[in-house]
Design an enzyme around this catalytic site. Structure first.
Site, PDB file in Angstrom:
ATOM      1  N   ASP A  11      -3.079  -1.600  65.122  1.00  0.00           N
ATOM      2  CA  ASP A  11      -3.170  -0.226  65.643  1.00  0.00           C
ATOM      3  C   ASP A  11      -2.484  -0.080  66.993  1.00  0.00           C
ATOM      4  OD1 ASP A  11      -4.962   0.377  63.426  1.00  0.00           O
ATOM      5  OD2 ASP A  11      -6.510  -0.650  64.581  1.00  0.00           O
ATOM      6  N   LYS A  14       2.929   0.341  66.153  1.00  0.00           N
ATOM      7  CA  LYS A  14       4.153  -0.277  65.640  1.00  0.00           C
ATOM      8  C   LYS A  14       5.016   0.735  64.886  1.00  0.00           C
ATOM      9  CE  LYS A  14       1.774  -3.415  63.433  1.00  0.00           C
ATOM     10  NZ  LYS A  14       0.424  -3.113  63.970  1.00  0.00           N
ATOM     11  N   LYS A  16       5.350   3.937  65.211  1.00  0.00           N
ATOM     12  CA  LYS A  16       6.059   4.866  66.088  1.00  0.00           C
ATOM     13  C   LYS A  16       7.295   4.211  66.700  1.00  0.00           C
ATOM     14  CE  LYS A  16       5.597   7.535  70.323  1.00  0.00           C
ATOM     15  NZ  LYS A  16       4.721   7.952  71.437  1.00  0.00           N
ATOM     16  N   GLY A  38      -1.945   0.835  57.962  1.00  0.00           N
ATOM     17  CA  GLY A  38      -1.281   2.129  58.016  1.00  0.00           C
ATOM     18  C   GLY A  38      -0.432   2.260  59.261  1.00  0.00           C
ATOM     19  N   HIS A  39       0.853   2.567  59.086  1.00  0.00           N
ATOM     20  CA  HIS A  39       1.729   2.836  60.218  1.00  0.00           C
ATOM     21  C   HIS A  39       1.893   4.345  60.346  1.00  0.00           C
ATOM     22  CE1 HIS A  39       3.744  -1.411  60.307  1.00  0.00           C
ATOM     23  NE2 HIS A  39       2.469  -1.414  60.625  1.00  0.00           N
ATOM     24  N   GLN A 223      -0.598  -5.225  60.244  1.00  0.00           N
ATOM     25  CA  GLN A 223      -1.691  -5.808  61.032  1.00  0.00           C
ATOM     26  C   GLN A 223      -1.140  -6.366  62.353  1.00  0.00           C
ATOM     27  OE1 GLN A 223      -1.671  -7.024  57.519  1.00  0.00           O
ATOM     28  NE2 GLN A 223      -2.923  -5.292  56.963  1.00  0.00           N
ATOM     29  N   THR A 238      -7.055 -10.882  58.601  1.00  0.00           N
ATOM     30  CA  THR A 238      -6.524 -10.360  57.353  1.00  0.00           C
ATOM     31  C   THR A 238      -6.192 -11.530  56.430  1.00  0.00           C
ATOM     32  OG1 THR A 238      -4.977  -8.736  56.418  1.00  0.00           O
ATOM     33  CG2 THR A 238      -4.107 -10.267  58.090  1.00  0.00           C
ATOM     34  N   ARG A 304     -12.702   2.606  66.041  1.00  0.00           N
ATOM     35  CA  ARG A 304     -12.250   1.311  66.539  1.00  0.00           C
ATOM     36  C   ARG A 304     -13.085   0.893  67.745  1.00  0.00           C
ATOM     37  NH1 ARG A 304      -6.181   3.686  66.226  1.00  0.00           N
ATOM     38  NH2 ARG A 304      -5.864   3.393  63.994  1.00  0.00           N
TER      39      ARG A 304
END
Length: 425
Positions: A11, A14, A16, A38-39, A223, A238, A304
């Site tokens: 998070d 990355k 962007k 999710g990007h 990740q 992960t 988070r």
């Protein structure tokens, strides 16, 4: 080939930054993970979260690769493609999307295994996204998985139906509630037919021949470093390798072909799920920063956990990845604070530790803080480095000196254009 990785627990922003540098590349290649990451990108003033698609899909000159080291959920990939096509009907990208024949399938029963493991007292609870990614990688490692190339085999339907039915029966016996088996298979096989319409190729050959032709490739990691299956906060990690060297293995590109290694981190730290987090905040400031920074999982919506920047962990991540350029995001979230802190080193058993070690002592690490004067400025009026507040520049200078790595980009807002290039510091 250049590589981009996250340096914390994910998070970091990355997507962007990849979107920002996409014009410089011919190919964006996703090298690990699946729909558990999710990007987030802002395109035409709309927020888009790409879960399995590489982040170059919006650029007409960019070819996009889902590499061998990934796991692909046919249903979620189909939904993502169809939703993107619906949102941007003029966007043509499917002919620029290439999927590795050797990537593995996520089966429709895999997410249910995640649910079972998370809810069972007999297994560790680690806070998985319940997307079945770990199960898919487990099947791969046990040599019981299915590669995407298998979908073209004559006996695929019978073989996969048998494997899914076996898992379905076992899950049912364990009391897991699932949809009807026939409905599950009908949906899965329909998604497989959709998958067959996409370009499924030997991505290793494609990438290496592209490099030989002088094409520029950016390997996109999902990740982040602290979630690496080998080098992260195991078992709260992960299911794949997330560090820069994994890009070479997963994409089939020699390390000798690697150029720049971009490392992205936030001006503070977040993580989702369970696991040790030495610099975590547990007061009203945590809620304030979570709200201000919109710190909710792009994939799950989960809040988070928030902490001050962890310098020992960041040093560890920079070392592991061999980072050549740093990118710091969300400096604007810390705006208007009187004091900004970071964890300068740990104390473990009354001994100082300057760099994190991912062993059983990490959960015992006591953060020792360094205080900085906060910055107060109107970030919407800033377009170049000279306009940044001196307090933020002092924070950046300290990090650069400690990490011995140039910090070349700074994100100061959520919009695509809110990125400033920094001079050598």
């Amino acid at each position: 080939m250049d590589i981009l990785v996250g340096l914390q627990w994910g998070d970091e922003g990355k997507g962007k930054f990849i979107d920002h540098i996409c014009p410089n590349y011919d190919i964006i290649a996703r090298f690990n993970g699946g729909s558990n990451a999710g990007h987030t990108i802002f395109w035409n003033e709309k927020k888009v979260t790409l879960k399995q698609l590489p982040s170059g899909v919006f650029y007409s000159h960019v070819q996009n690769v889902i590499g061998t080291g990934t796991v692909v959920n046919p249903s979620q990939l189909r939904n993502e493609i169809e939703q993107l096509s619906l949102t941007y009907p003029k966007l043509i990208f499917k002919e620029r999307l290439f999927i590795s024949k050797k990537a593995h399938l996520v089966l429709p029963t895999d997410p249910y295994w995640d649910i079972y493991f998370e809810n069972s007292d007999d297994y560790r609870t680690i806070g998985t996204t319940k997307n079945g990614i770990g199960c898919a990688y487990s099947n791969k490692t046990r040599r019981q998985g299915f590669r995407i190339s298998d979908i073209f085999q004559t006996e695929f339907t019978n073989t996969i139906k048998k494997a899914i039915h076996f898992a379905y029966t076992e899950l049912t016996e364990k009391g897991v509630e699932m949809i009807d088996f026939d409905s599950m298979m009908m949906k899965f096989l329909a998604d497989i037919e959709f998958l067959k319409e996409l370009s499924i190729i030997d991505t290793e050959l494609f990438l290496n021949s592209s490099l030989n032709l002088g094409k520029r490739i950016l390997a996109e990691g999902a990740q982040a470093t602290m979630l690496d299956i080998d080098h992260g906060t195991y078992p709260f990690v992960t299911s794949s390798n997330t560090i820069a060297s994994a890009a070479c293995v997963s994409l089939g590109v020699s390390p000798s072909k690697v150029g720049e290694i971009f490392g992205v981190f936030k001006a503070y730290v977040t993580r989702v799920g369970d696991g040790p987090f030495p610099s975590e905040l547990k007061d009203e400031l945590e809620d304030e920063l979570r709200t201000k920074g919109h710190e909710f999982g792009s994939n799950t919506g989960r809040p988070r956990r928030i902490g001050w920047l962890d310098l020992p962990a960041l040093k560890y991540a920079v070392m592991l990845n061999g980072v050549t350029q740093l990118i710091m995001t969300k400096a604007d979230v810390l705006n208007e604070m009187e004091v900004v802190q970071l964890c300068e080193h740990y104390e473990i058993d009354n001994k100082s530790q300057e760099i994190a070690a991912m062993d059983d002592t990490f959960s015992l690490a006591l953060p020792k803080w360094k205080r900085f004067e906060g910055w107060k400025t109107n970030f919407s009026a800033i377009s170049k480095e000279e306009e940044l507040p001196k307090e933020l520049l002092a924070y950046i200078s300290f990090l650069t000196n400690q990490l011995q790595t140039p910090l070349n980009y700074l994100s100061i807002g959520p919009k695509r254009e809110d990125i400033i290039s920094l001079s050598e510091n």
